[in-house]
Design an enzyme around this catalytic site. Structure first.
Site, PDB file in Angstrom:
ATOM      1  N   LYS A  72     -34.495 -18.767   8.916  1.00  0.00           N
ATOM      2  CA  LYS A  72     -33.651 -18.526   7.744  1.00  0.00           C
ATOM      3  C   LYS A  72     -33.511 -17.014   7.620  1.00  0.00           C
ATOM      4  CE  LYS A  72     -33.091 -19.816   2.922  1.00  0.00           C
ATOM      5  NZ  LYS A  72     -32.825 -18.499   2.345  1.00  0.00           N
TER       6      LYS A  72
ATOM      7  N   CYS B 143     -38.391 -10.654 -34.975  1.00  0.00           N
ATOM      8  CA  CYS B 143     -37.834 -10.895 -36.316  1.00  0.00           C
ATOM      9  C   CYS B 143     -38.897 -11.321 -37.322  1.00  0.00           C
ATOM     10  CB  CYS B 143     -36.734 -11.942 -36.249  1.00  0.00           C
ATOM     11  SG  CYS B 143     -37.367 -13.600 -35.951  1.00  0.00           S
TER      12      CYS B 143
ATOM     13  N   SER C 271     -26.158 -24.053  -1.256  1.00  0.00           N
ATOM     14  CA  SER C 271     -27.465 -23.434  -1.056  1.00  0.00           C
ATOM     15  C   SER C 271     -28.400 -24.495  -0.491  1.00  0.00           C
ATOM     16  CB  SER C 271     -27.975 -22.857  -2.369  1.00  0.00           C
ATOM     17  OG  SER C 271     -28.025 -23.875  -3.321  1.00  0.00           O
ATOM     18  N   LEU C 272     -29.654 -24.162  -0.336  1.00  0.00           N
ATOM     19  CA  LEU C 272     -30.595 -25.091   0.282  1.00  0.00           C
ATOM     20  C   LEU C 272     -31.748 -25.370  -0.662  1.00  0.00           C
ATOM     21  CD1 LEU C 272     -30.878 -23.394   3.799  1.00  0.00           C
ATOM     22  CD2 LEU C 272     -29.794 -25.588   3.316  1.00  0.00           C
TER      23      LEU C 272
ATOM     24  N   CYS D 118     -40.088 -18.844 -31.408  1.00  0.00           N
ATOM     25  CA  CYS D 118     -39.623 -18.278 -32.666  1.00  0.00           C
ATOM     26  C   CYS D 118     -38.743 -19.330 -33.335  1.00  0.00           C
ATOM     27  CB  CYS D 118     -38.825 -17.005 -32.374  1.00  0.00           C
ATOM     28  SG  CYS D 118     -37.795 -16.492 -33.755  1.00  0.00           S
TER      29      CYS D 118
ATOM     30  N   GLU E 259     -34.387 -23.571  12.763  1.00  0.00           N
ATOM     31  CA  GLU E 259     -33.939 -22.214  13.106  1.00  0.00           C
ATOM     32  C   GLU E 259     -34.391 -21.260  12.010  1.00  0.00           C
ATOM     33  OE1 GLU E 259     -29.465 -22.006  12.148  1.00  0.00           O
ATOM     34  OE2 GLU E 259     -30.075 -24.068  11.756  1.00  0.00           O
TER      35      GLU E 259
ATOM     36  N   ASP F  38       0.838  -1.202   0.000  1.00  0.00           N
ATOM     37  CA  ASP F  38       0.000   0.000   0.000  1.00  0.00           C
ATOM     38  C   ASP F  38       0.874   1.254   0.000  1.00  0.00           C
ATOM     39  OD1 ASP F  38      -2.116  -1.636   0.016  1.00  0.00           O
ATOM     40  OD2 ASP F  38      -2.778  -1.195   2.072  1.00  0.00           O
ATOM     41  N   ALA F  39       1.956   1.193   0.761  1.00  0.00           N
ATOM     42  CA  ALA F  39       2.821   2.368   0.889  1.00  0.00           C
ATOM     43  C   ALA F  39       3.496   2.694  -0.454  1.00  0.00           C
ATOM     44  CB  ALA F  39       3.876   2.131   1.964  1.00  0.00           C
TER      45      ALA F  39
ATOM     46  N   ARG G 164     -20.130 -15.434  -0.386  1.00  0.00           N
ATOM     47  CA  ARG G 164     -20.397 -16.744  -0.944  1.00  0.00           C
ATOM     48  C   ARG G 164     -20.028 -16.812  -2.426  1.00  0.00           C
ATOM     49  NH1 ARG G 164     -24.741 -19.059  -3.584  1.00  0.00           N
ATOM     50  NH2 ARG G 164     -24.962 -21.275  -3.178  1.00  0.00           N
TER      51      ARG G 164
ATOM     52  N   LYS H 197     -39.953 -22.330   3.376  1.00  0.00           N
ATOM     53  CA  LYS H 197     -40.138 -20.910   3.107  1.00  0.00           C
ATOM     54  C   LYS H 197     -41.516 -20.426   3.570  1.00  0.00           C
ATOM     55  CE  LYS H 197     -37.233 -19.000   0.815  1.00  0.00           C
ATOM     56  NZ  LYS H 197     -36.677 -19.151  -0.517  1.00  0.00           N
TER      57      LYS H 197
ATOM     58  N   TYR I 275       2.434   1.907  -3.417  1.00  0.00           N
ATOM     59  CA  TYR I 275       1.389   2.370  -4.326  1.00  0.00           C
ATOM     60  C   TYR I 275       1.050   3.839  -4.034  1.00  0.00           C
ATOM     61  CZ  TYR I 275      -3.135   2.635  -6.671  1.00  0.00           C
ATOM     62  OH  TYR I 275      -4.175   3.008  -7.465  1.00  0.00           O
ATOM     63  N   ASP I 276       0.877   4.159  -2.757  1.00  0.00           N
ATOM     64  CA  ASP I 276       0.541   5.533  -2.383  1.00  0.00           C
ATOM     65  C   ASP I 276       1.641   6.504  -2.794  1.00  0.00           C
ATOM     66  OD1 ASP I 276      -1.207   4.687   0.711  1.00  0.00           O
ATOM     67  OD2 ASP I 276      -1.838   4.728  -1.390  1.00  0.00           O
TER      68      ASP I 276
ATOM     69  N   CYS J  92     -42.828 -14.083 -34.615  1.00  0.00           N
ATOM     70  CA  CYS J  92     -41.961 -13.487 -33.600  1.00  0.00           C
ATOM     71  C   CYS J  92     -42.068 -11.962 -33.642  1.00  0.00           C
ATOM     72  CB  CYS J  92     -40.522 -13.930 -33.857  1.00  0.00           C
ATOM     73  SG  CYS J  92     -39.334 -13.103 -32.789  1.00  0.00           S
TER      74      CYS J  92
ATOM     75  N   ASP K 126     -32.658 -13.422   6.262  1.00  0.00           N
ATOM     76  CA  ASP K 126     -32.644 -12.866   4.913  1.00  0.00           C
ATOM     77  C   ASP K 126     -31.544 -11.817   4.793  1.00  0.00           C
ATOM     78  OD1 ASP K 126     -33.362 -12.501   2.331  1.00  0.00           O
ATOM     79  OD2 ASP K 126     -35.245 -11.471   2.735  1.00  0.00           O
TER      80      ASP K 126
ATOM     81  N   CYS L 200     -32.497 -14.686 -35.171  1.00  0.00           N
ATOM     82  CA  CYS L 200     -33.426 -13.753 -34.518  1.00  0.00           C
ATOM     83  C   CYS L 200     -32.619 -12.906 -33.548  1.00  0.00           C
ATOM     84  CB  CYS L 200     -34.517 -14.526 -33.780  1.00  0.00           C
ATOM     85  SG  CYS L 200     -35.477 -13.488 -32.658  1.00  0.00           S
TER      86      CYS L 200
ATOM     87  N   GLU M  57     -24.775 -15.555   8.419  1.00  0.00           N
ATOM     88  CA  GLU M  57     -25.461 -14.532   7.638  1.00  0.00           C
ATOM     89  C   GLU M  57     -25.125 -13.139   8.144  1.00  0.00           C
ATOM     90  OE1 GLU M  57     -26.997 -16.205   5.407  1.00  0.00           O
ATOM     91  OE2 GLU M  57     -28.427 -14.879   4.408  1.00  0.00           O
TER      92      GLU M  57
ATOM     93  N   TYR N 278     -24.154 -19.977  11.798  1.00  0.00           N
ATOM     94  CA  TYR N 278     -25.018 -21.159  11.795  1.00  0.00           C
ATOM     95  C   TYR N 278     -24.413 -22.400  11.162  1.00  0.00           C
ATOM     96  CZ  TYR N 278     -26.238 -18.998   7.273  1.00  0.00           C
ATOM     97  OH  TYR N 278     -26.185 -18.412   6.034  1.00  0.00           O
TER      98      TYR N 278
HETATM   99  S1  IVH Z   1     -27.460 -23.393   6.348  1.00  0.00           S
HETATM  100  C1  IVH Z   1     -25.122 -26.345   3.989  1.00  0.00           C
HETATM  101  N1  IVH Z   1     -28.853 -21.873   7.951  1.00  0.00           N
HETATM  102  O1  IVH Z   1     -29.812 -19.447   3.024  1.00  0.00           O
HETATM  103  C2  IVH Z   1     -26.118 -25.434   4.597  1.00  0.00           C
HETATM  104  N2  IVH Z   1     -28.457 -21.101   5.742  1.00  0.00           N
HETATM  105  O2  IVH Z   1     -30.819 -20.700   0.619  1.00  0.00           O
HETATM  106  C3  IVH Z   1     -25.816 -24.031   4.342  1.00  0.00           C
HETATM  107  N3  IVH Z   1     -29.363 -18.884   5.280  1.00  0.00           N
HETATM  108  O3  IVH Z   1     -26.739 -19.643   1.353  1.00  0.00           O
HETATM  109  C4  IVH Z   1     -26.803 -23.068   4.774  1.00  0.00           C
HETATM  110  N4  IVH Z   1     -30.225 -18.538   7.265  1.00  0.00           N
HETATM  111  O4  IVH Z   1     -27.131 -17.701   2.996  1.00  0.00           O
HETATM  112  C5  IVH Z   1     -28.341 -22.014   6.728  1.00  0.00           C
HETATM  113  N5  IVH Z   1     -30.032 -20.592   9.478  1.00  0.00           N
HETATM  114  C6  IVH Z   1     -29.514 -20.747   8.275  1.00  0.00           C
HETATM  115  C7  IVH Z   1     -29.651 -19.755   7.284  1.00  0.00           C
HETATM  116  C8  IVH Z   1     -29.108 -19.972   6.020  1.00  0.00           C
HETATM  117  C9  IVH Z   1     -30.034 -18.032   6.057  1.00  0.00           C
HETATM  118  C10 IVH Z   1     -29.038 -18.641   3.867  1.00  0.00           C
HETATM  119  C11 IVH Z   1     -27.607 -18.912   3.478  1.00  0.00           C
HETATM  120  C12 IVH Z   1     -27.685 -19.911   2.351  1.00  0.00           C
HETATM  121  C13 IVH Z   1     -29.070 -19.704   1.860  1.00  0.00           C
HETATM  122  C14 IVH Z   1     -29.585 -20.937   1.159  1.00  0.00           C
END
Ligand code: IVH
Length: 686
Positions: free
Chosen positions: A119, A411, A83-84, A432, A117, A34-35, A140, A317, A37-38, A408, A121, A438, A177, A229
């Protein structure tokens, strides 16, 4: 001054700074401290102040505030961030529990513990601790590669920089999260507005925007919080159950969710879900469902994953949010595969914190089913990231029903509904028939090509693709990779909305993707039925692109050994196989692919771990297995690098035959295929 000629020195400094910027922003690997570069920057600023007539508009000092592409370094997650899968109804939850037990060959009525638990957001992040010290933090990303936001995550006050308590593993990746709670969100947005900036739409967007600030001082001023989590890489196992692991997180200094509970069956889990649903408004932060996880980690291990989601967890959900508004018009969009989709243009309305002005009507059968017409008042719903939908007509506006056009809208080529040769059924989708000739299909195809899960080219979005296409500069993927070489004529830096920095950033972002994984390259082609999941399967099956191409050519007529081999890929259906083969054998596509391959290198998929005795072997299971379910046996074989096939052929290496095995055993014996009992198989792989 360190050079007699200020002009030369300014040019030199500009070059050095630009090169350092490129390394810093595009690679993981800054070349300068950093130094250092600066110091370069300060010298340049001083020189330019002294000789203002020498300031070039290309100078790095003139592009302050321009967003470099790929702002953050990349981090490859050593354990993928998954993901779930989703459940929407009580029945889906009961199915999940039954599925888990079936996979584990357990009795339906046997008790089994699951955690439940909220989820949260927000957005997920991973925190790496070594010897109890926070050393790295990342987003992620696509689950495999995320962004290095260490400096920003360090500013989150409830993330421990040093672990408390004891007995944490030397290497521990804690995942959870990042979110902003309601009260903080309101205060923060008031400040945003007072400062003349746009208010954030919802806490999730605010959290994401705050975490991805280039200046970590800005992140520090934002009220981010973190719930832990789950975990990624660990140097040693540290718990036997999910509950125990999360309790330890809390002892080590993390905030964990107080609503997490242990349950023994689906009925209890569902009751807890409804309880959390009732508390939802009063929790103080956004949640969008309840996550259930198998409590015993040994069972989680056995269950493993299917493509990108664990078999041992599911997200239940909350129901989608609904609203009533006016449908002003129905437009027709033409997608990548030529599908004509009716889109409802709505009087904008806020649904669950997000302004919605478009909703999909899917296809013309749906228009008829709903009886929906411009001018009607309609009920719409929005669930998570899914495109909003029109549910029903609430009040007739007196308009007339219009179905889709027979040609279409872009086109003018005929747009038809295919008839299935075998079943005689008419496809719901009108398409189409003009293929890549197209413009809409071509543009959508290119947009898909550069999109996040495909080539992921920063700075190349829908708008840019359209502009390049319309000017005739990018007609097919290969053209993207020759843009820079053609820039003498194109002069992108002189286009409206572009400058020296944004143009060179775009070229850097493109160059960054000249090497690409097999699965991404295949997914990017946008072949019907070949999404991310199938692209992964195909890449793992063939390993090399060239091998795949040869096999697909041999399978042209949908017969023969290579065709049989392709449709035996576990998890891939015949529709996808057919679509893949047809795509690669269509002359126009072959040319497009050949052109593209002149500019990119497709990296072979990784061969399965070769230290297992069944790595690369083709295995078939038949008859009744007694120790494991068929699914678990298959999953285990695959995790050891075997290819599991449903049918016996001369290529089969091993047949595992349980009691009651019939024709497959007979065929294997005739072909001289090695045959094992379940016990022999277990001994063989152990
Ligand atoms: S467990 C292998 N627990 O939901 C299991 N995910 O739709 C990994 N999220 O990418 C996830 N609350 O960002 C877990 N209590 C919870 C969560 C949770 C939110 C999110 C997380 C994941 C996404 C999947």
């Amino acid at each position: 001054m360190s050079d007699a000629d200020p002009k030369k020195r300014i040019a030199f400094l500009s070059r050095e700074i630009k090169a350092a910027d490129a390394l810093y922003y595009q690679d993981d690997n800054p070349a300068l401290s950093d130094a250092e570069y600066d110091a370069l920057r300060q010298e340049l600023v001083a020189l330019e102040a002294e000789y203002p007539h020498l300031i070039s508009k290309n100078s790095p000092t003139q592009s302050v505030g321009a967003k470099p592409s790929g702002k953050f370094g990349k981090i490859t997650h050593s354990v993928a961030m998954l993901s779930l899968d989703n459940a929407f109804t009580d029945e889906d939850v009961a199915d999940f529990v039954a599925r888990v037990k079936r996979f584990l060959s357990m009795d339906k009525a046997a008790p089994m513990a699951f955690t439940a638990e909220p989820k949260i957001d927000g957005l997920s992040a991973t925190l790496r601790y070594e010897q109890g010290k926070l050393v790295r933090g990342a987003t992620r990303g696509d689950g495999k590669v995320g962004e290095d936001v260490t400096a920003n995550l360090r500013t989150v006050r409830n993330i421990p920089k040093t672990l408390s308590g004891q007995a944490w593993p030397d290497v521990l990746e804690v995942r959870g999260e990042v979110y902003i709670d309601h009260a903080d969100f309101d205060t923060m947005n008031e400040a945003q507005v007072a400062a003349g900036k746009d208010a954030y739409k919802n806490p999730r967007n605010a959290a994401a925007g705050s975490l991805r600030q280039i200046d970590s001082n800005v992140t520090a001023s934002r009220p981010l919080k973190f719930f832990a989590y789950t975990w990624g890489e660990v140097s040693a196992p540290f718990a036997q159950t999910q509950m125990e692991a999360v309790d330890l997180f809390s002892k080590w200094g993390f905030h964990t969710n107080p609503q997490m509970k242990l349950h023994e069956n689906a009925a209890e889990m569902i009751a807890h879900y409804h309880d959390i649903e009732e508390k939802r408004a009063g929790l103080g932060y956004d949640i969008d469902g309840v996550v259930y996880k198998v409590n015993k980690l040994a069972l989680q291990d056995r269950l493993g994953f299917v493509s990108r989601a664990p078999r041992w967890a599911i997200a239940h959900k909350f129901p989608a949010e609904k609203a009533i508004t006016k449908l002003e018009a129905i437009d027709v969009q033409v997608g990548r595969t030529g599908a004509l989709t009716p889109v409802a243009r709505l009087t904008p309305i806020t649904v669950g914190g997000v302004v919605v002005s478009n909703a999909t009507l899917h296809n013309e059968d749906e228009i008829e089913r709903l009886g929906v017409k411009p001018g009607d008042t309609v009920e719409i719903q929005r669930a998570g990231d899914v495109i909003p939908q029109v549910l029903r007509v609430v009040e007739d506006g007196g308009g007339v029903i219009t179905l889709l056009p027979q040609s279409c809208p872009i086109c003018d080529a005929p747009a038809v509904r295919d008839v299935d040769e075998k079943t005689g059924r008419v496809d719901v989708v009108r398409r189409c028939t003009n293929g890549l000739s197209c413009p809409a299909q071509a543009i959508e195809g290119l947009r898909h090509f550069v999109s996040r899960r495909a080539f992921d080219i920063d700075g190349m979005g829908a708008k840019q693709i359209e502009a390049f296409y319309e000017k005739g500069l990018v007609k097919e993927p290969a053209d993207i990779f020759t843009l820079e070489a053609r820039n003498e004529q194109i002069q992108l830096n002189k286009w409206e909305g572009w400058g020296e920095t944004s143009a060179s950033n775009l070229f850097a972002a493109i160059n960054d993707k000249r090497e690409i994984s097999f699965a991404r390259a295949l997914y990017a082609l946008g072949i019907r039925h070949v999404g991310q999941g199938n692209s992964d399967l195909i890449a793992k099956h063939y390993l090399s692109w060239a091998k795949m191409q040869t096999a697909l050519q041999n399978a042209k007529a949908h017969i023969g050994e290579d065709w049989a081999d392709l449709i035996s890929v576990d998890g891939m259906g015949e529709a996808a196989a057919g679509s893949l083969v047809d795509f690669f054998n269509a002359e126009q596509n072959a040319k497009v692919i050949e052109n593209l391959l002149q500019h990119i290198t497709v990296i072979d998929a990784e061969a399965p771990s070769s230290d297992s005795p069944v790595s690369g072997k083709i295995v078939v299971f038949t008859g009744k297995l007694e120790k494991f379910s068929r699914d678990e046996a298959k999953a285990k074989a695959q995790s050891l690098g075997a290819k599991v096939s449903g049918s016996v052929s001369a290529k089969t290496d091993i047949l595992v035959a349980g009691p009651g095995a019939g024709s497959k055993l007979k065929k294997a014996t005739e072909l001289g295929v090695k045959t094992l009992t379940e016990d022999e198989w277990l001994a063989f792989i152990s």
